[in-house]
Design an enzyme around this catalytic site. Sequence first.
Site, PDB file in Angstrom:
ATOM      1  N   ASP A 286      34.445  37.524  35.643  1.00 58.38           N
ATOM      2  CA  ASP A 286      35.032  36.468  36.450  1.00 58.38           C
ATOM      3  C   ASP A 286      36.434  36.957  36.880  1.00 58.38           C
ATOM      4  O   ASP A 286      36.949  37.926  36.317  1.00 58.38           O
ATOM      5  CB  ASP A 286      35.094  35.223  35.550  1.00 58.38           C
ATOM      6  N   ASP A 288      39.682  34.666  38.247  1.00 57.65           N
ATOM      7  CA  ASP A 288      40.825  33.842  37.811  1.00 57.65           C
ATOM      8  C   ASP A 288      40.674  33.425  36.354  1.00 57.65           C
ATOM      9  O   ASP A 288      39.639  32.902  35.950  1.00 57.65           O
ATOM     10  CB  ASP A 288      40.934  32.583  38.683  1.00 57.65           C
ATOM     11  N   ASP A 469      36.111  32.479  31.926  1.00 55.71           N
ATOM     12  CA  ASP A 469      36.943  31.509  31.206  1.00 55.71           C
ATOM     13  C   ASP A 469      36.630  30.058  31.548  1.00 55.71           C
ATOM     14  O   ASP A 469      37.065  29.154  30.855  1.00 55.71           O
ATOM     15  CB  ASP A 469      38.420  31.735  31.546  1.00 55.71           C
TER      16      ASP A 469
HETATM   17  O1  LIG Z   1      35.444  31.953  39.313  1.00 56.83           O
HETATM   18  P1  LIG Z   1      36.894  32.301  39.295  1.00 56.83           P
HETATM   19  O2  LIG Z   1      37.175  33.697  39.722  1.00 56.83           O
HETATM   20  O3  LIG Z   1      37.532  31.992  37.974  1.00 56.83           O
HETATM   21  O4  LIG Z   1      37.565  31.329  40.364  1.00 56.83           O
HETATM   22  C1  LIG Z   1      37.687  29.944  40.068  1.00 56.83           C
HETATM   23  C2  LIG Z   1      38.690  29.322  41.002  1.00 56.83           C
HETATM   24  O5  LIG Z   1      39.882  30.090  40.855  1.00 56.83           O
HETATM   25  C3  LIG Z   1      40.988  29.753  41.686  1.00 56.83           C
HETATM   26  O6  LIG Z   1      41.552  28.548  41.205  1.00 56.83           O
HETATM   27  C4  LIG Z   1      42.022  28.646  39.855  1.00 56.83           C
HETATM   28  O7  LIG Z   1      43.009  29.675  39.761  1.00 56.83           O
HETATM   29  C5  LIG Z   1      44.217  29.452  40.503  1.00 56.83           C
HETATM   30  C6  LIG Z   1      45.088  30.680  40.352  1.00 56.83           C
HETATM   31  O8  LIG Z   1      45.321  31.017  39.014  1.00 56.83           O
HETATM   32  C7  LIG Z   1      44.877  28.165  39.983  1.00 56.83           C
HETATM   33  O9  LIG Z   1      46.071  27.911  40.718  1.00 56.83           O
HETATM   34  C8  LIG Z   1      43.900  26.997  40.141  1.00 56.83           C
HETATM   35  O10 LIG Z   1      44.460  25.811  39.583  1.00 56.83           O
HETATM   36  C9  LIG Z   1      42.599  27.321  39.424  1.00 56.83           C
HETATM   37  O11 LIG Z   1      41.636  26.290  39.637  1.00 56.83           O
HETATM   38  C10 LIG Z   1      40.574  29.683  43.138  1.00 56.83           C
HETATM   39  O12 LIG Z   1      41.637  29.181  43.903  1.00 56.83           O
HETATM   40  C11 LIG Z   1      39.301  28.880  43.358  1.00 56.83           C
HETATM   41  O13 LIG Z   1      38.877  29.057  44.693  1.00 56.83           O
HETATM   42  C12 LIG Z   1      38.212  29.411  42.450  1.00 56.83           C
HETATM   43  O14 LIG Z   1      37.032  28.649  42.607  1.00 56.83           O
END
Ligand SMILES: O=P(O)(O)OC[C@H]1O[C@H](O[C@H]2O[C@H](CO)[C@@H](O)[C@H](O)[C@H]2O)[C@H](O)[C@@H](O)[C@@H]1O
Length: 525
Positions: A286, A288, A469
């Site tokens: 993954d 983020d 995560d």
């Molecule tokens: O599947 P992932 O790679 O974990 O992506 C999930 C979402 O991640 C991002 O949002 C999350 O991370 C941001 C940066 O750290 C944070 O600001 C936010 O609050 C989190 O929800 C991304 O912007 C989404 O599009 C993804 O779906």
Amino acid sequence: MASPSSTVVLSRHELDAVLFDLDGVVTRTARVHAAAWKRLFDAYLEGRARRTEGRFQPFTDEDYRRFVDGRPRLEGIRCFLESRGLSLPEGTPGDGPEAETVHGLGERKNAYFHEALAREGVEVYPPAVRLLEQIRAAGFRTAVVTSSRNGEAVLRAAGLEHLFDARVDGVEAGRLELPGKPAPDTFLEGARRLGVAPGRAAVLEDARSGVQAGRRGGFGCVIGVRRSGAEGALVKAGADVEVTELSSVGVEADLETRPMREVPLAMERREEWLRRMTGRVAVFLDYDGTLTPIVPVPEEAFLADSMRTTLEELARYVPVAIVSGRDLPMLKGFVKLQGLYFAGSHGFDIEGPGGRHFQQEEGKALLPELDAAERELTEALAGIPGAGVERKRFSVAVHWRHVEAARLPEVEQAVAGCQARHPKLTRSGGKKVFELRPGIDWHKGRAVEWLLKALGLEGEGVLPVFIGDDLTDEDAFRTLKGRGLGLVVRGDEERPTAADYALRDVEEVRRFLGVLIAHVGGAKR
Ligand SMILES: O=P(O)(O)OC[C@H]1O[C@H](O[C@H]2O[C@H](CO)[C@@H](O)[C@H](O)[C@H]2O)[C@H](O)[C@@H](O)[C@@H]1O
């Protein structure tokens, strides 16, 4: 996990399924039904009083609760008329709404209901949707059991069909000639369709007749959801417990999942998982929260050089794919590495070395819906400070990290309302984010399966490793359960997870990958 404030906890150790009444439990349509009944009976009683020069006694809330609520439509009409010492000819199912018969009145009530539905749409109870998502994630099977002949239409309009494994509604009950609530038969049919014993299923009901049905059916737990009426009335009708909101219902992890804090730390058990790496390994990561720490601004989740170097080295030995909720181009822009596979938009948009590209077909057909959802949400949330709409090709994220708590319900309602207008989209959640994406059976786990197949790595002797995560990563953990290795990046979170091992944080992910490199690299050298 049950929250400390939970009044009642649904435990996977005691229960396998949860059966939900629809109107008044999941959707706010009980109000619409009650108003349609009142309109019907007040006009009918008034007309009758005029004709017979009797006294007009309006239809009351208590009449609704005692004689109509929860019962099949025609049954409700008969029951209420009888309570007033009245009766009407039965008529036939072909009677129009103008007919002065039980069937005619039923048609009239249905017409009033549909008028109101078209005018007001279907509103859902957000805590009910959250509970459904939680219990499904925890491994419970779910069914909706409603006396309404409009059950299917209401579910579709609310965009909630995907949250139920089975549906028994008024149409089905009629077809099977099942007596309606308070008889237990429709709930028993729901349990039968889910393949669970009634004693291993819970019933959630707002109507007295429904609570009685749950009790008579011998269900493991009957929860009364009191939306109106006197406190204790549902317990008196047979509920084990009465709640006023479904946020009071907690969920205990299923048998496959366990609380995050009980998951062993991978770095303390390395011998254990290294022993399983005797053949080929494929690594899925993954983005983020796994490769980068969560940061306040989504556009600033840059990959550290040290992590990039680690990924680059790992990819020399084993196939590496980044499987993320991010939009594919943005994901590639962050990682800036050749030779890796990338799955963006939660796996709907996949690209690999040599120009290999896959987009999930059914998802593609829903792009116009996503475009409309993006427009609507941007407009609806423009006045809420801190709310941010992020469009990915196959999903729309609504970030609420910076929204003040008092305005959060508005964000939730905007997302729920948008989903109700676009029932082919489904809602998922993550870290301070709501997402709308195609409501089809495709997720990170399916993307991993697709990649394994595309890479010729399906068979035994290959150990797929997935590190993530967030909630959407649980789909991959579940998919790989028993045949791969799931590792959850724990951070400060506490929730159930299906992962096999835990890693403390992003830095520990990097160290874990280092151990992996030493193992697979050593084997190849
Ligand atoms: O599947 P992932 O790679 O974990 O992506 C999930 C979402 O991640 C991002 O949002 C999350 O991370 C941001 C940066 O750290 C944070 O600001 C936010 O609050 C989190 O929800 C991304 O912007 C989404 O599009 C993804 O779906």
